[in-house]
Each structure stands twice: as C-alpha cells, then as structure tokens.
Design a protein around this motif. Structure first.
Motif, PDB file in Angstrom:
ATOM      1  N   THR A   1       7.262   2.578   9.210  1.00 36.56           N
ATOM      2  CA  THR A   1       8.206   1.617   9.792  1.00 36.56           C
ATOM      3  C   THR A   1       9.503   1.596   9.009  1.00 36.56           C
ATOM      4  OG1 THR A   1       6.376   0.227  10.571  1.00 36.56           O
ATOM      5  CG2 THR A   1       8.545  -0.790  10.452  1.00 36.56           C
TER       6      THR A   1
ATOM      7  N   CYS B   1       3.771   4.967  15.504  1.00 43.00           N
ATOM      8  CA  CYS B   1       3.667   4.699  14.067  1.00 43.00           C
ATOM      9  C   CYS B   1       2.274   4.218  13.702  1.00 43.00           C
ATOM     10  CB  CYS B   1       4.727   3.669  13.665  1.00 43.00           C
ATOM     11  SG  CYS B   1       4.418   2.810  12.105  1.00 43.00           S
ATOM     12  N   TRP B   2       1.765   3.231  14.451  1.00 37.00           N
ATOM     13  CA  TRP B   2       0.438   2.700  14.157  1.00 37.00           C
ATOM     14  C   TRP B   2      -0.652   3.713  14.527  1.00 37.00           C
ATOM     15  CZ3 TRP B   2      -0.934  -1.634  11.536  1.00 37.00           C
ATOM     16  CH2 TRP B   2       0.091  -2.526  11.225  1.00 37.00           C
TER      17      TRP B   2
ATOM     18  N   SER C   1      -0.766   6.202  11.744  1.00 36.74           N
ATOM     19  CA  SER C   1      -1.369   5.613  10.542  1.00 36.74           C
ATOM     20  C   SER C   1      -2.889   5.577  10.648  1.00 36.74           C
ATOM     21  CB  SER C   1      -0.824   4.193  10.321  1.00 36.74           C
ATOM     22  OG  SER C   1       0.574   4.204  10.170  1.00 36.74           O
TER      23      SER C   1
ATOM     24  N   THR D   1      -2.542  -0.091   6.866  1.00 40.48           N
ATOM     25  CA  THR D   1      -1.433  -1.055   6.810  1.00 40.48           C
ATOM     26  C   THR D   1      -0.315  -0.559   5.894  1.00 40.48           C
ATOM     27  OG1 THR D   1      -2.571  -2.303   5.055  1.00 40.48           O
ATOM     28  CG2 THR D   1      -2.919  -3.019   7.317  1.00 40.48           C
TER      29      THR D   1
ATOM     30  N   SER E   1       7.149  -5.112  13.587  1.00 39.76           N
ATOM     31  CA  SER E   1       6.090  -4.182  13.179  1.00 39.76           C
ATOM     32  C   SER E   1       5.861  -4.244  11.677  1.00 39.76           C
ATOM     33  CB  SER E   1       6.463  -2.753  13.589  1.00 39.76           C
ATOM     34  OG  SER E   1       5.520  -1.823  13.105  1.00 39.76           O
TER      35      SER E   1
ATOM     36  N   SER F   1       2.336  -5.490   9.618  1.00 38.11           N
ATOM     37  CA  SER F   1       1.659  -4.742   8.551  1.00 38.11           C
ATOM     38  C   SER F   1       1.636  -5.542   7.253  1.00 38.11           C
ATOM     39  CB  SER F   1       2.334  -3.381   8.339  1.00 38.11           C
ATOM     40  OG  SER F   1       3.676  -3.541   7.949  1.00 38.11           O
TER      41      SER F   1
ATOM     42  N   SER G   1       1.505   2.323   7.670  1.00 37.95           N
ATOM     43  CA  SER G   1       2.352   1.827   8.758  1.00 37.95           C
ATOM     44  C   SER G   1       3.635   1.202   8.203  1.00 37.95           C
ATOM     45  CB  SER G   1       1.589   0.814   9.606  1.00 37.95           C
ATOM     46  OG  SER G   1       1.282  -0.349   8.863  1.00 37.95           O
TER      47      SER G   1
END
Length: 328
Positions: free
Chosen positions: A119, A153-154, A157, A112, A71, A75, A115
């Motif tokens: 992460t 998470c994404w 974001s 990005t 992940s 990003s 994220s």
C-alpha cells in the motif's frame, strides 16, 4: 529435589528430553513490556478504527488517495488487533498454543505487514502521478482503478505469504528445536527481495522524483506569483494543495522507512549476526509502532481527519444524512 527443580524450568515437564527451557524475564521487565505493548495495541486499534470509519462514512472523503489510506488503516488496524497481542504472547517463557496456531498467527501477521508495504508503494505512485503528471492524474488515477489495485494488493499479500509458509502449514513446527517454541523461518534472499528491497526501492525512487518536481514547481510559482490572473491563481492553489498532500504523505512514507528498515537491515547484514532477545523485541516493536503512528500523522496534517473524529466521538454521524457533511 534436583529433578523437581529441572522440571520446573521446562515448558513441558513430562517431556524431559524434548521440552524447551523456560526463559523467564525479570518481573519488572515483563510488566513493562506488557503495559507498553498493550497500550500501543489499544491505541493503534482505536486510532485506525477512527480512520476507517471516517473515510468509509463521509462521501466527501471517497477520493482515490483516501481509498489507499483506508487500505493502510485496515492493515494497521489488524496489526494492532492481532500482531501486537501475538507479540505479547511471544514474550511469555513458553508457547503453549500449539504449532499450527503459531504458524497461523505468523501467516496473518505477515499478510498485514506485506499489505502495508505494498500500500505504501501505491501511495507513492499516487503522489508521483499527481505531481509529475497532474494533467492526466484524474484520468489515470480513478476510484475504480484504485479499488482494483487495493484488491490486488491484498490478494498478492495473501498468495505470497501462503506460498512461502506452505511448508509450515503442511508441517507445523518444522523449525522448532524443542516443544514450547514458536518459530518460523521465512527471512531469505527471495523474501528480502520481494518484501523489502523492491518495495523500498520503488518508494524511494518515486518520492525522490516527486520532491524534485515539487521543488522546481515551487520555485516557478514564486517567480511568477505576481503575474498570475485569478484563473491561474486557482490553478496555483490546486498545485499547492497537491504538493501539501505530497509532503504529508511523504512524512507517512518516511516514518514507514524508519520503522521497517532496522528490522530488515539486520538480516541483510548476514545470517551469522547474533541478536539478543531484547534487541529483536525492540526491532519488532518499532516495526509494529509504525501502525500506531500513521493515524497520528494524519491527525497532525489533515484537518478533515480532526473534523471527522469530532463528529464521530460526539455521535453526530448517527444523524440522518451525516455522510454528506462538509468536512474538507
């Protein structure tokens, strides 16, 4: 003659009263910025693509921790592919691609970067459980749960940045003082809290705990190393492996903090602080450079990454059943 000179200094000469003035850099400085940012962009894309291919292709690397690294690599790959070229465009004297495209570029880039920060929190939590609660690690941290966390998470974001850029998406160029400018006003108390203070605090707290436990365990192992049986030696070896992973990922987290803190700390210092364009470019470049350094750190600390890269560049991954290769 004087009027022609003034028009030449404007981004849009036909808009004499509302056009921005061109802020032209010295040619040598502009070429240096283009070459450096372009090189970092290319290197970031290539290195993170190697990480993505490695973890995605080889089944042996499909571990919960590596899924988080995947992940992070995605990003970082998007940062190199989208954010760095966008930053190069911002160094131009004028923004000529329109207000909506400016806002969309900022939106994608903020997603990005956000994220990456989230992460890093997940990576810190993974190491926290592995070191502080090793007996329950494999029951608490599973590949399925990690995948769900990565999706969340994404999703977070995207939702977070769309929410904060909603006014800009509805009314592009809202904060531009003139035509030819690309500006988004996002940094505020709430944004600093959710995108910097909370994630950084969580990362620091968990890693302080991780290294405190790791140090105490290392002392305990050294004091009992002569008395262990073969069975316990295997356990000690496993614990050493977990601590080595914690140290390696700790370097990733430390580099992340060093690259991200200057950018946000400037805004924490106060809104009245005057920043030169060169200083702002340096801070943003440092933030972007983090995406290039992450795969370099992996190559330095992880033998499996070096082995997988060798198989990729020699095209051995095209062989049948190469996904089952032993690279650990």
């Amino acid at each position: 003659m004087m009027q022609n000179l003034e028009e030449a200094e404007l981004c849009f000469p036909q808009l004499l009263n509302t056009s921005c003035k061109k802020h032209i850099r010295p040619r040598a400085e502009a070429m240096f910025i283009y070459v450096v940012l372009s090189s970092i962009s290319l290197l970031t894309v290539v290195l993170n693509l190697l990480v993505i291919i490695s973890i995605s292709h080889f089944r042996q690397l499909h571990t919960p921790t590596n899924l988080l690294l995947l992940s992070l690599a995605v990003s970082d790959f998007l940062v190199g592919l989208l954010l760095m070229p966008f930053q190069i465009l911002l160094t131009e004297p004028c923004w000529l691609l329109g207000d909506l495209f400016c806002t969309l570029c900022y939106l994608i880039n903020f997603i990005t970067i956000c994220s990456s920060a989230v992460t890093m929190v997940l990576i810190s939590f993974d190491r926290y459980v592995a070191i502080c609660d090793p007996l329950h690690y494999h029951t608490k941290i599973t590949a399925k749960r990690v995948k769900i966390c990565v999706y969340l998470c994404w999703g977070y974001s995207v939702f977070y940045n769309v929410f904060f850029l909603y006014d800009h998406l509805i009314q592009p160029g809202k904060y531009n003082s003139c035509y030819g400018e690309c500006l988004v006003n996002l940094i505020g108390v709430v944004d600093l809290l959710f995108s910097f203070i909370i994630p950084i605090s969580a990362i620091i707290i968990m890693y302080v705990r991780v290294f405190a436990v790791a140090v105490s365990q290392a002392r305990a192992m050294r004091s009992h190393i002569r008395a262990v049986t073969l069975k316990r030696s295997a356990t000690v070896t496993a614990r050493k492996s977990e601590m080595k992973a914690a140290r390696s990922l700790g370097v990733v987290v430390a580099v992340f903090l060093m690259c991200y803190c200057p950018f946000y700390c400037v805004y924490l210092s106060g809104n009245d602080l005057v920043i030169s364009p060169s200083s702002e470019l340096l801070m943003v470049s440092l933030l972007i450079l983090n995406s290039c350094l992450n795969p370099v750190i992996l190559a330095f600390f992880y033998p499996w990454f070096r082995k997988s890269v060798k198989l990729i560049v020699t095209f051995e991954i095209l062989q049948p059943h190469s996904c089952g290769a032993n690279i650990m």
